[in-house]
Each structure stands twice: as structure tokens, then as C-alpha cells.
Design an enzyme around this catalytic site. Structure first.
Site, short mmCIF file in Angstrom:
data_model
loop_
_atom_site.label_atom_id
_atom_site.label_comp_id
_atom_site.label_asym_id
_atom_site.label_seq_id
_atom_site.Cartn_x
_atom_site.Cartn_y
_atom_site.Cartn_z
N THR A 1 0.76 -0.99 -0.02
CA THR A 1 0.04 -0.10 0.07
C THR A 1 0.88 1.23 -0.09
O THR A 1 2.07 1.25 0.45
CB THR A 1 -0.97 0.05 1.31
OG1 THR A 1 -1.35 1.32 1.38
CG2 THR A 1 -0.25 -0.29 2.57
N GLU B 1 0.65 3.60 2.03
CA GLU B 1 0.58 3.90 3.42
C GLU B 1 2.00 3.71 3.82
O GLU B 1 2.27 4.20 4.83
CB GLU B 1 -0.44 3.21 4.21
CG GLU B 1 -1.78 3.69 3.87
CD GLU B 1 -2.09 5.01 4.42
OE1 GLU B 1 -1.82 5.15 5.72
OE2 GLU B 1 -2.55 6.00 3.86
N LYS C 1 1.75 -3.74 6.97
CA LYS C 1 2.21 -3.98 5.49
C LYS C 1 3.40 -3.70 5.26
O LYS C 1 3.91 -4.51 4.18
CB LYS C 1 1.09 -2.88 4.87
CG LYS C 1 -0.23 -3.37 4.99
CD LYS C 1 -0.55 -4.42 4.03
CE LYS C 1 -2.13 -4.60 4.02
NZ LYS C 1 -2.47 -5.75 2.94
P1 NAP Z 1 -11.29 -4.75 2.28
O1 NAP Z 1 -12.59 -4.51 1.50
O2 NAP Z 1 -11.42 -4.19 3.43
O3 NAP Z 1 -11.27 -6.13 2.12
C1 NAP Z 1 -10.48 -6.95 2.98
C2 NAP Z 1 -10.73 -8.51 2.97
O4 NAP Z 1 -9.86 -9.39 3.95
C3 NAP Z 1 -12.13 -8.84 3.31
O5 NAP Z 1 -12.70 -9.92 2.38
C4 NAP Z 1 -12.09 -9.40 4.64
O6 NAP Z 1 -13.01 -10.30 4.99
C5 NAP Z 1 -10.62 -10.32 4.43
N1 NAP Z 1 -10.10 -10.70 5.87
C6 NAP Z 1 -9.67 -9.89 6.81
N2 NAP Z 1 -9.28 -10.45 7.78
C7 NAP Z 1 -9.21 -11.83 7.56
C8 NAP Z 1 -8.74 -12.87 8.15
N3 NAP Z 1 -8.27 -13.07 9.52
N4 NAP Z 1 -9.01 -14.07 7.47
C9 NAP Z 1 -9.49 -14.37 6.21
N5 NAP Z 1 -9.80 -13.14 5.37
C10 NAP Z 1 -9.84 -12.00 6.10
O7 NAP Z 1 -10.14 -4.27 1.47
P2 NAP Z 1 -9.82 -3.83 -0.21
O8 NAP Z 1 -10.35 -2.49 -0.36
O9 NAP Z 1 -10.48 -4.98 -0.91
O10 NAP Z 1 -8.21 -4.31 -0.20
C11 NAP Z 1 -7.61 -5.26 -0.66
C12 NAP Z 1 -6.18 -5.50 -0.19
O11 NAP Z 1 -5.43 -4.44 -0.65
C13 NAP Z 1 -6.12 -5.41 1.59
O12 NAP Z 1 -5.16 -6.01 1.89
C14 NAP Z 1 -5.82 -3.84 1.49
O13 NAP Z 1 -5.12 -3.59 2.74
C15 NAP Z 1 -5.08 -3.55 0.34
N6 NAP Z 1 -4.98 -2.10 -0.11
C16 NAP Z 1 -6.21 -1.54 -0.33
C17 NAP Z 1 -6.15 -0.38 -1.04
C18 NAP Z 1 -7.37 0.30 -1.38
O14 NAP Z 1 -7.37 1.87 -1.52
N7 NAP Z 1 -8.50 -0.23 -1.47
C19 NAP Z 1 -4.91 0.22 -1.21
C20 NAP Z 1 -3.74 -0.31 -1.08
C21 NAP Z 1 -3.93 -1.69 -0.49
P3 NAP Z 1 -14.43 -10.23 5.84
O15 NAP Z 1 -15.22 -9.72 4.65
O16 NAP Z 1 -14.87 -11.19 6.71
O17 NAP Z 1 -14.16 -8.79 6.74
O1 F7E Z 2 -9.37 7.77 4.69
C1 F7E Z 2 -9.51 11.37 5.98
C2 F7E Z 2 -8.55 10.08 6.53
O2 F7E Z 2 -10.15 5.51 5.61
C3 F7E Z 2 -8.77 8.56 3.45
C4 F7E Z 2 -7.47 1.73 2.99
O3 F7E Z 2 -8.07 1.10 1.81
O4 F7E Z 2 -6.25 3.44 1.34
C5 F7E Z 2 -7.05 3.37 2.60
O5 F7E Z 2 -6.85 3.85 3.67
C6 F7E Z 2 -8.56 10.04 4.19
C7 F7E Z 2 -7.69 9.93 5.48
O6 F7E Z 2 -8.68 5.67 3.65
C8 F7E Z 2 -12.60 10.98 7.43
O7 F7E Z 2 -7.97 10.69 7.84
C9 F7E Z 2 -11.48 12.34 6.75
O8 F7E Z 2 -6.71 10.85 5.36
O9 F7E Z 2 -10.92 6.42 3.33
P1 F7E Z 2 -9.85 6.26 4.57
P2 F7E Z 2 -7.10 5.48 3.87
O10 F7E Z 2 -6.87 5.71 5.47
O11 F7E Z 2 -6.46 6.52 2.90
C10 F7E Z 2 -4.83 2.90 1.70
C11 F7E Z 2 -3.99 3.21 0.47
C12 F7E Z 2 -5.02 1.48 2.32
O12 F7E Z 2 -4.15 0.91 2.00
C13 F7E Z 2 -6.17 1.21 3.18
O13 F7E Z 2 -6.10 -0.29 3.20
O14 F7E Z 2 -9.69 10.41 4.75
N1 F7E Z 2 -10.94 11.27 6.48
N2 F7E Z 2 -12.66 12.16 7.60
C14 F7E Z 2 -11.67 10.20 6.85
N3 F7E Z 2 -11.65 9.03 6.50
C15 F7E Z 2 -12.69 8.19 6.97
N4 F7E Z 2 -12.49 7.01 7.02
N5 F7E Z 2 -13.93 8.91 7.76
C16 F7E Z 2 -13.94 10.07 7.69
O15 F7E Z 2 -14.94 10.44 8.56
#
Ligand code: NAP
Ligand code: F7E
Length: 338
Positions: free
Chosen positions: A128, A130, A156
Site C-alpha cells: 500500500t 501507506e 503492511k
Molecule cells: P477490504 O474491502 O477491507 O477487504 C479485506 C478482505 O480481507 C475482506 O474480504 C475480509 O473479510 C478479509 N479478511 C480480513 N481479515 C481476514 C482473516 N483473518 N482471514 C481471512 N480473511 C480476512 O479491502 P480492499 O479495499 O478490497 O483491499 C484489498 C487489499 O488491498 C487489502 O489487503 C488492503 O489492505 C490492500 N490495499 C487496499 C487499498 C485500497 O485503496 N482499497 C490500497 C492499498 C492496499 P471479511 O469480509 O470477513 O471482513
Molecule cells: O481515509 C480522511 C482520513 O479511511 C482517507 C485503505 O484502503 O487506502 C485506504 O486507507 C482519508 C484519510 O482510507 C474521514 O484521515 C477524513 O486521510 O478512506 P480512508 P485510507 O486511510 O487512505 C490505503 C491506501 C490503504 O491501504 C487502506 O487499506 O480521509 N478522513 N474524514 C476520513 N476517513 C474516514 N474513513 N472517515 C472520515 O470521516
């Protein structure tokens, strides 16, 4: 021969789009689901029944090494996409230990299961942006130093180095995707983009509650999840494993996301005040948005902008969906559901 892939995290956002993509490509798709008492299957429930029925489900938890050893030994897939994670950054501050258990322990279990039971399986690991936390340079690419700023990011980082170390030590095909934020109409409702699009849709349908948000100044490089899973797949088709940054290169604040989302339903938001006193007000004077300390994090990680040159050159990944179109897609989708 049909290609077999296992997707962990198949019930999440990326699992949804990746399942569709792989089924379209003729893959045999296997998904790992952890059992819950309501037997809900997350985003899998959103797939058309004819697609859902094609997915081979394995009930298990990433923290269970025996389960993964048995799964890899029995299925020996050509590809495994390690998407499962506790992925919510805010929650990771409250529950760092369980975040580490799944994100570090679970990833280690997957890597060990491949090493010991299915050495020809190619691994994609969901790293990520992050990892960059407080970026040391802008834009960020594969050579930018890491500076994690949350338990999620630290977990991560451990996953990233596990994958890199196993790749080098054991000559396994293990690739890290350093993906920037990617969103969609099936994004989890607590992530800020979906929280906004769901709220705006409900507002259009008559809900008069005020949208409460945290840091409106947070700047993110937001792309469309459907295009990012194509990038994952492309990385897995290369001759060699590697580490790749994926992101759009376009950056916007949370405030801009809110403004654009309300514009989609014909409302102009005027921003007044600063910090905790900032509000978003409609032309008629109605308070639409206010700031709540509840949604602030102990540390913020933002100021991101992706430099995906390496992925573009090596995989020809070329995302087309830009910010305005992403917001439109999400709000329009939620308008049909609210
Ligand atoms: P998500 O919607 O939160 O999905 C996470 C998945 O992981 C869900 O299917 C969840 O299952 C499963 N999971 C969590 N704990 C588990 C466990 N102990 N055993 C088996 N399964 C488990 O995340 P996403 O947005 O699709 O992202 C996919 C991956 O990319 C994640 O690893 C995330 O950290 C990474 N990532 C996401 C972003 C983004 O912007 N979306 C960016 C960079 C990296 P449940 O349904 O049971 O909770
Ligand atoms: O926050 C700000 C918050 O929770 C985005 C995950 O998929 O992307 C995701 O992480 C921003 C942050 O995503 C609220 O502080 C303001 O700066 O939607 P988010 P995230 O933290 O960027 C990365 C790349 C991953 O890898 C992660 O798995 O928005 N923010 N106000 C807020 N965020 C939330 N959730 N709620 C608020 O009310």
C-alpha cells in the site's frame, strides 16, 4: 489448461473486481472466506448468481497456518492473490494487535504455505501507499523511502519485506503491489469516499442529517478499483516478480471529494471557517457538512502522489478513470440504492 487462482479477501472490494476479471479470463477461481455467524459473504453477494456459483469457496482464516498449508497442498494454484487484511487505517490505531495478527501473521502463513506446499504458485501481495506515510519525496515511486505512520502501515511494511525476502531467499515468484487508494461503488461504507457518496445519495432522497467528517485537508491519490485489479493481474503475468507502484498521479482533498459529490446532485457547497469549526453550507444556508474530532487519527498520512512509470512501462497498465468520473460513478450507484 485452465488457470487456477486463489483469492484471499474475496469478500472485500478488490476481491469483487478481481473475481469478475479472472472469471472473464476463464480462470478457475477459489476464494477464502472467514465464517461469520450471519453467514454473510460480503461483496460476493453482489455478483450475479451465475458468476457467484462458479467460485469455489474455502472457509478459513488467514491466521490459521494449518488451513493454508492444507489449502495450498490440495489446490496448488498457479496464482494466489493475498488481499485479505484488516485494511482500515483508523481501526488499526485502536486494535494494533489484531491488525498485526492478520496482516503480518496471515501474510507470513500464506508465504510459508507456498514455500512448503506449492512452490510454483505465483503470489501477489497487497502492499500500500501507506508505506510512504509521511513521504520523503513527491511523487512516490518504488525507490521512495518508507515512513509508515500507523499500525496498519507497519503491518503492511512487514508483509512487503516478507514477500521480498522470500522471493530472494527461496527464488519464489512473489510480487508486491504498492497500490494507492482505489475506490468504487462496492467500497466499504466506513472509508471516506463511500461514506460521502452514501451520505449524498441519502441526502438527495430526503435525509436531513449532517455529514460529519475528520480531516478535510487530507490529500489522496484516488483511483478506480476495477482498473487497479487489472494492474494486479498484469504484474502476475510478467516473466519476473518485482515491486510496483500503482496510482493515478492525480491528487485531491477530502473537501474536494465532498464538493464534487454534492455537485453530482446539483448542490453547491460553500466552505466556511477553519479546523474543527469548518462547515460546508448550501446556497440556501443549510449546514451540509461539519468536522468532528471523532474522525481524526492520532497521525495523518497524506500528501501522496503516485509515480507509476515502472508499472506503465513494464505492464502497460494505463488507468483511464479520473477523479470526477470516480465520484460520479460512486454517487450515481448509491442513488439507485439509497
Ligand atoms: P477490504 O474491502 O477491507 O477487504 C479485506 C478482505 O480481507 C475482506 O474480504 C475480509 O473479510 C478479509 N479478511 C480480513 N481479515 C481476514 C482473516 N483473518 N482471514 C481471512 N480473511 C480476512 O479491502 P480492499 O479495499 O478490497 O483491499 C484489498 C487489499 O488491498 C487489502 O489487503 C488492503 O489492505 C490492500 N490495499 C487496499 C487499498 C485500497 O485503496 N482499497 C490500497 C492499498 C492496499 P471479511 O469480509 O470477513 O471482513
Ligand atoms: O481515509 C480522511 C482520513 O479511511 C482517507 C485503505 O484502503 O487506502 C485506504 O486507507 C482519508 C484519510 O482510507 C474521514 O484521515 C477524513 O486521510 O478512506 P480512508 P485510507 O486511510 O487512505 C490505503 C491506501 C490503504 O491501504 C487502506 O487499506 O480521509 N478522513 N474524514 C476520513 N476517513 C474516514 N474513513 N472517515 C472520515 O470521516
Amino acid at each position: 489448461m485452465t488457470t487456477k487462482a486463489i483469492i484471499t479477501g474475496i469478500t472485500g472490494q478488490d476481491g469483487y473486481f478481481l473475481t469478475r476479471l479472472l472469471l472473464e479470463k476463464g480462470y478457475e477461481v477459489h476464494g477464502v472466506i472467514r465464517r461469520n455467524s450471519s453467514m454473510s459473504v460480503g461483496t460476493l453477494a453482489l455478483l450475479e448468481p451465475k458468476l457467484r456459483e462458479q467460485v469455489h469457496i474455502h472457509y478459513g482464516d488467514l491466521t490459521d497456518a494449518n488451513f493454508l498449508d492444507d489449502l495450498l497442498g490440495a489446490e496448488k494454484p498457479q496464482e494466489l492473490y493475498q488481499l485479505a487484511a484488516q485494511s482500515f487505517v483508523g481501526y488499526s490505531f485502536q486494535n494494533p494487535s489484531s491488525t498485526y495478527d492478520v496482516n503480518i501473521g496471515g501474510t507470513l502463513n500464506v508465504a510459508n504455505a507456498i514455500k512448503d506446499y506449492s512452490r510454483n504458485t505465483r503470489l501477489y501481495f497487497a502492499a500500500t501507499s501507506e508505506l510512504f506515510g509521511q513521504p520523503k519525496e513527491t511523487p512516490q515511486n518504488e525507490n521512495t523511502p518508507f515512513y509508515p505512520r500507523s499500525p496498519y502501515a507497519i503491518s503492511k511494511l512487514a508483509g512487503f519485506w516478507t514477500v521480498k525476502t522470500y522471493r530472494e531467499a527461496y527464488k519464489l515468484f512473489m510480487t508486491n503491489g504498492i497500490l494507492f487508494n482505489h475506490e468504487s461503488e462496492v467500497r466499504g461504507p466506513e472509508f471516506v469516499t463511500r461514506k460521502i457518496s452514501l451520505h449524498v445519495a441519502r441526502h438527495k432522497h430526503g435525509d436531513t442529517s449532517v455529514l460529519e467528517l475528520g480531516n478535510l485537508d487530507a490529500r489522496k491519490d484516488w483511483g478506480y478499483a476495477k482498473e487497479f485489479v487489472e494492474g494486479m493481474w498484469k504484474m502476475m503475468q510478467l516473466d519476473e516478480p518485482d515491486d510496483f507502484v500503482l496510482g493515478t498521479g492525480e491528487v485531491h482533498t477530502v473537501r474536494e471529494f465532498v464538493t464534487e459529490a454534492f455537485r453530482e446532485i446539483g448542490k453547491v457547497v460553500h466552505w466556511k471557517g477553519t479546523g474543527l469549526d469548518e462547515t460546508g453550507i448550501s446556497e440556501s444556508g443549510e449546514v451540509l457538512v461539519r468536522v468532528s474530532p471523532k474522525f481524526y487519527r492520532p497521525l495523518e498520512s497524506d500528501n501522496y502522489r503516485a509515480d507509476s512509470t515502472k508499472a506503465r512501462l513494464r505492464t502497460h497498465w494505463d488507468p483511464q478513470v479520473r477523479f470526477a468520473q470516480l465520484v460520479k460513478t460512486m454517487v450515481q450507484s448509491d442513488l439507485t440504492k439509497a
